[in-house]
Design an enzyme around this catalytic site. Structure first.
Site, PDB file in Angstrom:
ATOM      1  N   ARG A  51       3.824  -1.679  -3.462  1.00  0.00           N
ATOM      2  CA  ARG A  51       3.838  -2.773  -4.440  1.00  0.00           C
ATOM      3  C   ARG A  51       2.814  -2.524  -5.539  1.00  0.00           C
ATOM      4  O   ARG A  51       3.065  -2.823  -6.709  1.00  0.00           O
ATOM      5  CB  ARG A  51       3.562  -4.110  -3.739  1.00  0.00           C
ATOM      6  N   ALA A  95       9.941 -10.778   1.308  1.00  0.00           N
ATOM      7  CA  ALA A  95      10.668  -9.684   0.658  1.00  0.00           C
ATOM      8  C   ALA A  95       9.767  -8.511   0.336  1.00  0.00           C
ATOM      9  O   ALA A  95      10.227  -7.393   0.142  1.00  0.00           O
ATOM     10  CB  ALA A  95      11.324 -10.200  -0.633  1.00  0.00           C
ATOM     11  N   CYS A  96       8.449  -8.779   0.247  1.00  0.00           N
ATOM     12  CA  CYS A  96       7.510  -7.712  -0.098  1.00  0.00           C
ATOM     13  C   CYS A  96       7.100  -6.905   1.121  1.00  0.00           C
ATOM     14  O   CYS A  96       6.436  -5.888   0.991  1.00  0.00           O
ATOM     15  CB  CYS A  96       6.258  -8.303  -0.749  1.00  0.00           C
ATOM     16  N   GLY A  97       7.436  -7.383   2.305  1.00  0.00           N
ATOM     17  CA  GLY A  97       7.001  -6.666   3.492  1.00  0.00           C
ATOM     18  C   GLY A  97       5.581  -7.058   3.848  1.00  0.00           C
ATOM     19  O   GLY A  97       4.897  -7.745   3.114  1.00  0.00           O
ATOM     20  N   SER A 101       5.398 -12.694  -0.243  1.00  0.00           N
ATOM     21  CA  SER A 101       6.655 -13.169   0.321  1.00  0.00           C
ATOM     22  C   SER A 101       7.195 -12.183   1.338  1.00  0.00           C
ATOM     23  O   SER A 101       6.793 -11.041   1.393  1.00  0.00           O
ATOM     24  CB  SER A 101       7.685 -13.361  -0.802  1.00  0.00           C
TER      25      SER A 101
END
Length: 280
Positions: A132, A121-123, A119
């Site tokens: 992560r 949001a995870c970069g 996503s």
């Protein structure tokens, strides 16, 4: 498909795939050589995002690749997925070099969304991938004695002896799990190097969802980020590969304390991270 915002791409006009020089310690002819620089292919994630009306966007796929010729890569993927006609425009920007943006038939493109897509949001950068992973994987533990260089350099040939399908076809990768004494515990083959590792991990996982301690993962392939990631998530402390590592694989191994060995063959190999687990 209409012309993209980058203009018409020509292989002769584009820069070559990215390479990075990294220090390695070589073991050659029965002795350790001085540290030398070695060229390693860069590896970073590439995200495909569909531009929606109103300025919003949605991700549909993430793939690991060596930066360079990204739009060629995406076009080829779209063609293979039967989505070439669904795209009117695709482009990259200097602000998002690891993203290719698509505009076209949103229904068809979003219908091709891959499960497990990263996503927003995870970069979408190498450092983000390592960060992560650090949230999910603990630094690997090695309680056995340091491994001898002679043992390390012999492991690919020991794995080759457990590759009947490769010997018959020459077209499959293999992944094997060894104990500190060099005994092969299990091995699996597959046309995909990641698939071979998945089969091996799935067959050998214990009740705690990690592999038995003090194990060495050996693959017949190069060491990309996914190989290192799968090893760390399974609790493996030492990875030995026949081929080259990528920059992201080395960064990940250094960050999480994994021993990473590449170009392993009889009498020689390169150590990219975690040399403390090897003799000498």
């Amino acid at each position: 498909m209409t012309a993209d915002r980058m203009g018409t791409e020509s292989a002769s006009d584009l820069p070559p795939p990215q390479l990075t020089s990294l220090p390695v310690r070589r073991f050659v002819g029965g002795a350790w050589a001085d540290w030398q620089d070695d060229l390693v292919a860069a590896e970073e994630p590439l995200e495909l995002r569909v531009q929606l009306p109103g300025g919003n966007s949605e991700p549909i796929s993430v793939t690991m690749r060596t930066p360079g010729h990204d739009l060629h890569l995406v076009r080829g993927w779209l063609h293979a997925e039967g989505l070439g006609g669904a795209v009117q425009e695709l482009w990259q920007t200097s602000d998002t070099p690891n993203v290719v943006w698509l505009r076209g038939d949103e229904l068809l493109l979003l219908g091709a969304r891959r499960t497990g897509t990263t996503s927003s949001a995870c970069g979408i950068c190498g450092s983000g991938s390592v960060e992560r992973l650090m949230l999910r994987a603990d630094p690997p533990v090695w309680t056995a004695a340091p491994l001898s260089p002679a043992l390390i350099s012999s492991l690919p040939e020991r794995l080759r002896e457990a590759q009947p399908a490769f010997q018959a076809t020459g077209g499959l990768h293999a992944a094997g799990l060894f104990d500190p004494g060099g005994t092969l515990m299990a091995a699996f083959e597959d046309v995909g190097r990641h698939n071979a590792v998945d089969k091996l991990v799935g067959a050998c996982l214990g009740p705690a969802q990690v592999l038995p301690p003090n194990r060495v993962l050996v693959t017949s392939s190069r060491a990309g980020f996914e190989i290192v990631q799968k090893a760390l998530l399974a609790g493996v402390a030492v990875v030995v590969t026949v081929g080259a590592p990528s920059t992201l694989a080395v960064d990940t191994a250094v960050s999480l304390g994994l021993t990473l060995v590449g170009f392993a063959r009889a009498g020689r190999f390169n150590v990219y991270a975690g040399a403390e687990r090897l003799e000498g």
